[in-house]
Write a protein that holds these residues in place. Structure first.
Motif, short mmCIF file in Angstrom:
data_model
loop_
_atom_site.label_atom_id
_atom_site.label_comp_id
_atom_site.label_asym_id
_atom_site.label_seq_id
_atom_site.Cartn_x
_atom_site.Cartn_y
_atom_site.Cartn_z
N GLN A 189 -43.64 9.94 37.56
CA GLN A 189 -42.13 9.91 37.73
C GLN A 189 -41.72 8.48 38.19
O GLN A 189 -41.00 8.35 39.01
CB GLN A 189 -41.64 10.98 38.77
CG GLN A 189 -42.12 12.53 38.17
CD GLN A 189 -41.43 12.96 37.20
OE1 GLN A 189 -40.43 12.47 36.78
NE2 GLN A 189 -41.89 13.94 36.42
N THR A 218 -43.25 12.04 33.20
CA THR A 218 -42.06 11.52 33.11
C THR A 218 -41.00 12.77 32.68
O THR A 218 -41.85 13.56 32.05
CB THR A 218 -41.73 10.34 32.35
OG1 THR A 218 -40.56 9.86 32.34
CG2 THR A 218 -41.98 10.46 31.04
N HIS A 241 -32.25 7.14 37.06
CA HIS A 241 -33.13 7.05 35.87
C HIS A 241 -32.50 6.25 34.86
O HIS A 241 -31.26 6.41 34.35
CB HIS A 241 -33.15 8.53 35.25
CG HIS A 241 -34.21 9.35 36.06
ND1 HIS A 241 -34.60 10.60 35.85
CD2 HIS A 241 -34.78 8.84 37.09
CE1 HIS A 241 -35.65 10.98 36.58
NE2 HIS A 241 -35.79 9.95 37.26
N GLU A 269 -42.43 22.24 36.63
CA GLU A 269 -41.69 21.62 37.60
C GLU A 269 -40.63 22.69 38.14
O GLU A 269 -39.55 22.65 37.72
CB GLU A 269 -41.07 20.45 37.17
CG GLU A 269 -41.91 19.35 36.80
CD GLU A 269 -42.23 18.64 38.05
OE1 GLU A 269 -42.12 18.84 39.16
OE2 GLU A 269 -43.23 17.61 38.07
N SER A 325 -40.40 18.34 32.37
CA SER A 325 -41.47 17.22 32.64
C SER A 325 -42.58 17.23 31.39
O SER A 325 -43.12 18.22 31.34
CB SER A 325 -41.93 16.93 34.11
OG SER A 325 -40.90 16.51 34.92
#
Length: 337
Positions: A189, A218, A241, A269, A325
């Motif tokens: 990340q 990511t 981001h 996630e 993710s």
């Protein structure tokens, strides 16, 4: 496509200067980017600016433009900024902390460890308190040489890592002059936060020993929840981001830096579901459970909510769908110079 212009929900009283940028993936400057997402800093409310993610008309990559000037970058990372660590998302003694550590995270850690040997050198980029690094070291059946990178280590993190023999590397990693070659690099990340993702991946490739592996994680541009929450999707993490990668874009970036992909897939996630719901409902994303019954239900450590969130992500993975993710493990060819 022109998006609706809702009233500003932030009210911080701060307007930052923004600068338009070209696509960092293809370098195209004469493009007419297409708006994909628009919104505010719903999470930390650092400024009142309305931000926009656009798709490059040349290569299709989605990125934030305009964005804050680099001299203002500290303004969008407040002092209480929460770096994603297991201790925050999965509190001690909670059942899902055990699940996260012993099932979900163990899988990718084992894939990395399979490529290591005693005294292998491991670097964690954007390490924070080093939770990922020390967890991997605890799983390995042999000692490892550990290094951690971050823009700046807070005193508590510095003390925690130094006490465990971890070498600290401060500053933007792609600008670090380092002669070391690592057997494994963790980049979890992080790539979505940097100005030039290709430069970061090139640095990783150049600093992997032949046969070394990198673990990249990511947000996935085409994650299932993106189509549900749209501009209120937690994975946008506006304005921190700078990039949103499709699997195709991430694959091209990694292969373009002379790395061979060994694994690329969706991961669980659980916390993004309650976080996105809070934003969608106009709630404070980081307010404690004691704020009210709905905050308690949509808490990051609510057992029922975690169960539902995990089941949705696991079901999506079994159906071959993308989750919020993506994870990628790539290897530097053993014959590389």
């Amino acid at each position: 496509m022109r998006m609706n212009e809702p009233e500003n929900p932030i009210g911080s009283g701060v307007e930052l200067d923004l600068v338009p940028v070209a696509c960092a993936m293809c370098g195209g400057s004469e493009t007419k980017p297409r708006p994909v997402f628009e919104g505010y800093d719903y999470e930390y409310r650092t400024c009142d600016n309305r931000f926009r993610f656009v798709a490059c008309s040349d290569c299709g990559h989605v990125y934030l433009s305009p964005r804050v000037r680099m001299e203002d970058i500290d303004r969008i990372y407040p002092r209480d900024y929460v770096v994603r660590v297991t201790e925050i998302e999965y509190p001690a003694f909670a059942p899902f902390r055990w699940l996260k550590l012993n099932v979900l995270d163990r899988g990718w850690n084992k894939k990395v460890i399979a490529n290591l040997r005693p005294e292998s050198r491991v670097l964690d980029i954007g390490a924070g308190f080093g939770g990922n690094l020390t967890y991997l070291a605890g799983l390995a059946p042999f000692p490892l040489q550990l290094s951690a990178n971050d823009l700046k280590f807070e005193p508590e993190a510095r003390s925690f890592l130094v006490d465990r023999g971890v070498t600290l590397i401060e500053g933007p990693v792609e600008e670090v002059q380092c002669e070391e070659r690592f057997d494994a690099i963790i980049c979890q990340q992080v790539i979505e936060h940097v100005v030039d993702p290709r430069r970061l991946v090139r640095w990783i490739s150049d600093h992997l020993a032949p046969g070394g592996v990198v673990y990249l994680e990511t947000p996935d541009l085409h994650g299932l929840s993106r189509y549900i929450f749209k501009n209120h999707w937690l994975a946008l993490h506006t304005p921190r981001h700078f990039h949103l990668f499709s699997r195709k874009a991430l694959t091209a970036c990694v292969r373009g830096c002379d790395l061979e992909i060994a694994f690329h897939g969706a991961i669980v996630e659980a916390s993004h579901w309650p976080g996105s719901l809070r934003i969608k409902l106009g709630m404070e994303p980081h307010a404690p459970r004691s704020t009210g019954w709905l905050y308690s239900l949509l808490s990051y450590d609510n057992f029922f909510t975690k169960c539902v969130s995990c089941m949705i992500d696991l079901s999506a993975i079994m159906l071959g769908l993308s989750t919020v993710s993506q994870a990628l493990i790539a290897r530097k060819p053993a014959t590389a110079a």
